[in-house]
Design an enzyme around this catalytic site. Structure first.
Site, PDB file in Angstrom:
ATOM      1  N   GLU A 181      36.377  55.475 -19.002  1.00 29.86           N
ATOM      2  CA  GLU A 181      36.525  56.110 -17.698  1.00 29.86           C
ATOM      3  C   GLU A 181      36.907  55.232 -16.533  1.00 29.86           C
ATOM      4  OE1 GLU A 181      32.928  58.223 -16.543  1.00 29.86           O
ATOM      5  OE2 GLU A 181      32.791  59.438 -18.155  1.00 29.86           O
ATOM      6  N   GLY A 182      36.900  53.913 -16.667  1.00 34.31           N
ATOM      7  CA  GLY A 182      37.078  52.899 -15.561  1.00 34.31           C
ATOM      8  C   GLY A 182      35.878  52.333 -15.308  1.00 34.31           C
TER       9      GLY A 182
END
Length: 341
Positions: free
Chosen positions: A309-310
């Site tokens: 997701e970062g």
């Protein structure tokens, strides 16, 4: 080139691209180092915070770099390789998680808010998974370029730093396949549990990747073609975003194993294409540490994260901000009236 929208017209252009892209400014970096050495602290005592400030100075072209605008992009895609049973979750989860991102309910939303980043999510044809790479190429060159250029177009040229992340059921298999194809070695070294594969699931992943690599063996050494043969739309979009950021001299923070493996084809085309990229963290996914070593990237953090997701990149943004606060806000010996040794 920094004032022009970045667009790639052929995968083969990746090989010659470094010569046409901006480089870091060595004079700004040297001036930043001189400032670090004049601040009220023993030289080098802030460790990697000093190196991070110097890195940012080089890409911002000033000895006093600041982050006024941090952009975070999460790209989402679906994968035909899921037909081989490599993931315990249905591909519907990709779209469901995209909706969760958009509603603000995921970890990346909280971490971006906490560390001051503007988050956007780009869903890439989720109703049309890529091809099964054990049966043929995952994407055509045209599909790959389209995804890369969508990634490039999502980059805000006014950003001071770019955080990249991904979402896609099955993409830990894609990541391991790209890493093995670009860097070689035993496939099992690159394969990890992803979203929770058991021992049987790991064996299935290894078998699927080995079959995929065998099918595309003729592409060995052709990193751009391997991106199309084995990658996904979100991996291609990440590559496009990295290149667009480089064209605009925007430093990039890469996330975990999947995000880093996404840019392995860029490294395979030319390691210089990733000179403006930081590794935000080292994931608990076993292949990530090997991948960072192969790329010569030292992670900012090691927090045993493996979410994607970062999330690890967003957390590293807080460290980067702290580095610049010290760099810009501390007094020099002269300003503070402190005697130097």
């Amino acid at each position: 080139m920094s004032n022009m929208p970045f667009e790639l017209s052929a995968l083969a252009d990746l090989i010659s691209l470094p010569a046409r892209l901006p480089q870091g400014d060595p004079q700004a970096a040297e001036a930043a180092r001189a400032r670090q050495n004049a601040l009220t602290k023993p030289p080098g005592s802030l460790g990697r915070l000093e190196a991070l400030a110097t890195f940012m100075a080089a890409w911002h072209g000033t000895d006093r770099p600041v982050i006024n605008k941090a952009q975070a992009l999460v790209f989402a895609g679906n994968h035909g390789i899921c037909a081989q049973g490599v993931n315990p979750y249905p591909q519907d989860v990709t779209a469901q998680m995209v909706a969760n991102f958009e509603a603000g309910g995921a970890a990346i939303n909280q971490l971006c808010r906490a560390n001051g980043a503007d988050l956007s999510v780009v869903a890439l044809d989720l109703d049309r998974p890529t091809g099964d790479f054990t049966e043929g190429p995952a994407m055509s060159e045209a599909e790959t370029l389209a995804a890369m250029n969508r990634g490039a177009a999502a980059v805000d040229p006014g950003a001071d730093v770019l955080i990249l992340g991904e979402m896609g059921i099955g993409n830990s298999t894609i990541a391991a396949a790209l890493a093995a194809a670009i860097f070689g070695g035993d496939v099992a070294r690159w394969v990890g549990p992803g979203t929770g594969a058991d021992a049987e699931g790991l064996k299935r992943k290894v078998d699927v990747i080995e079959r995929g690599l065998a099918r595309h063996d003729g592409l060995k050494g052709n990193a751009p073609a391997l991106l199309a043969a084995l990658g996904g739309r979100e991996q291609a979009a990440i590559c496009g975003a990295v290149l667009a950021a480089r064209a605009a001299c925007i430093p990039v923070i890469l996330d975990g194993f999947i995000c880093t493996a996404a840019v392995a084809p860029l490294h395979g085309a030319s390691p210089a294409l990733l000179d403006h990229c930081l590794a935000g963290h080292v994931s608990a996914e076993p292949g990530h540490r090997l991948l960072l070593e192969a790329m010569g990237k030292e992670p900012v953090l090691s927090f045993d994260m493996r979410l994607g997701e970062g999330s690890g990149a967003a957390l590293a943004l807080g460290i980067l901000r702290a580095a610049l606060e010290c760099h810009n806000g501390m007094a020099t010996f002269g300003e503070a009236g402190v005697s130097e040794a």
